[in-house]
Design a protein around this motif. Structure first.
Motif, PDB file in Angstrom:
ATOM      1  N   ALA A 166      -2.336  -4.757  -7.960  1.00  0.00           N
ATOM      2  CA  ALA A 166      -1.810  -3.708  -8.830  1.00  0.00           C
ATOM      3  C   ALA A 166      -0.359  -3.454  -8.458  1.00  0.00           C
ATOM      4  CB  ALA A 166      -2.619  -2.424  -8.670  1.00  0.00           C
ATOM      5  N   LEU A 167       0.547  -3.680  -9.400  1.00  0.00           N
ATOM      6  CA  LEU A 167       1.950  -3.314  -9.195  1.00  0.00           C
ATOM      7  C   LEU A 167       2.137  -1.897  -9.719  1.00  0.00           C
ATOM      8  CD1 LEU A 167       3.868  -6.582 -10.193  1.00  0.00           C
ATOM      9  CD2 LEU A 167       2.917  -5.906  -7.977  1.00  0.00           C
ATOM     10  N   VAL A 168       2.586  -1.011  -8.844  1.00  0.00           N
ATOM     11  CA  VAL A 168       2.617   0.418  -9.141  1.00  0.00           C
ATOM     12  C   VAL A 168       4.045   0.889  -9.375  1.00  0.00           C
ATOM     13  CG1 VAL A 168       2.024   2.710  -8.298  1.00  0.00           C
ATOM     14  CG2 VAL A 168       0.578   0.753  -7.690  1.00  0.00           C
ATOM     15  N   GLU A 169       4.266   1.487 -10.547  1.00  0.00           N
ATOM     16  CA  GLU A 169       5.556   2.095 -10.863  1.00  0.00           C
ATOM     17  C   GLU A 169       5.450   3.600 -10.641  1.00  0.00           C
ATOM     18  OE1 GLU A 169       7.640   0.252 -14.476  1.00  0.00           O
ATOM     19  OE2 GLU A 169       5.538  -0.321 -14.742  1.00  0.00           O
ATOM     20  N   GLN A 170       6.305   4.104  -9.773  1.00  0.00           N
ATOM     21  CA  GLN A 170       6.316   5.534  -9.486  1.00  0.00           C
ATOM     22  C   GLN A 170       6.765   6.326 -10.720  1.00  0.00           C
ATOM     23  OE1 GLN A 170       5.960   7.758  -6.884  1.00  0.00           O
ATOM     24  NE2 GLN A 170       5.572   6.495  -5.077  1.00  0.00           N
TER      25      GLN A 170
END
Length: 217
Positions: A58-62
């Motif tokens: 999972a690539l997480v964008e803040q």
């Protein structure tokens, strides 16, 4: 195919881009740095390479990136958003049956170290950990690595001005990317190509996961 998911947090909406493994044995959540997003070359390389080995990524964008802001907020704000992702991440771990590894690059690695316990992670992956500001080795952040209290792998570029591999404390589990800078970019004059440098990174992470990380049967 990647799947996007928006998740509400106390500091705004975060966005997860999922790269699912066909037969997942673990989940790896990766956060971005303060100067860029999930388009970073190391995050993309891992998202493309690891699912074929049983790791859903999972690539997480803040929230600050999702909202289009250019400056990252204070660490406490970053940490609060990251911890709030736990239910969404656990949903992909089959109710906690699959182990979760927390990770990120640069400032995202610091967030992962500070919040791994609260997130329910079993290990931490720190990419381009900013050991100190450039030229300020006395401002060490090594304590954040130790305070994670979990098995931790640091992957560091050989030329990273935020901390070269030799500067890390003895006992740090470390993988070095030859010629790499803070973004794992290598100069044209380097002994390795950009593709070879990224392959070194992904293979080091996969070897670490395969050798020591818990996995579902």
């Amino acid at each position: 195919m990647p799947v996007r998911e928006t998740v509400a947090t106390p500091t705004g909406d975060a966005r997860l881009t999922w790269y699912p493994a066909d037969r997942p044995r673990r989940v790896l959540a990766l956060g971005h740095g303060a100067g860029g997003g999930i388009e970073a070359r190391d995050l993309r390389a891992l998202a493309e390479a690891l699912p074929q080995h049983g790791t859903t990524v999972a690539l997480v964008e803040q929230p600050w990136r999702v909202a289009g802001k250019k400056v990252a907020p204070a660490p406490k704000t970053l940490d609060a958003a990251w911890v709030a992702l736990r239910p969404a991440l656990e949903a992909r771990t089959e109710g906690g049956e699959l182990p979760l590894v927390a990770g990120g690059r640069s400032a995202g690695a610091r967030v992962a170290c500070r919040t791994a316990g609260a997130l329910g992670a079993v290990a931490v992956l720190a990419l381009s950990f900013p050991l100190h500001p450039p030229g300020r080795p006395e401002k060490s952040r090594a304590g954040e690595l130790a305070d994670a209290g979990l098995p931790t792998l640091v992957v560091q570029g050989e030329r990273d001005p935020f901390g070269r591999p030799a500067e890390f404390p003895a006992g740090t589990r470390l993988a070095t990317v030859p010629g790499g800078d803070h973004g794992f970019a290598v100069p044209k004059t380097a002994a390795v190509s950009q593709d070879e440098a990224l392959r070194t990174l992904t293979e080091a992470v996969q070897a670490w996961i395969a050798a020591g990380m818990p996995a579902a049967p």
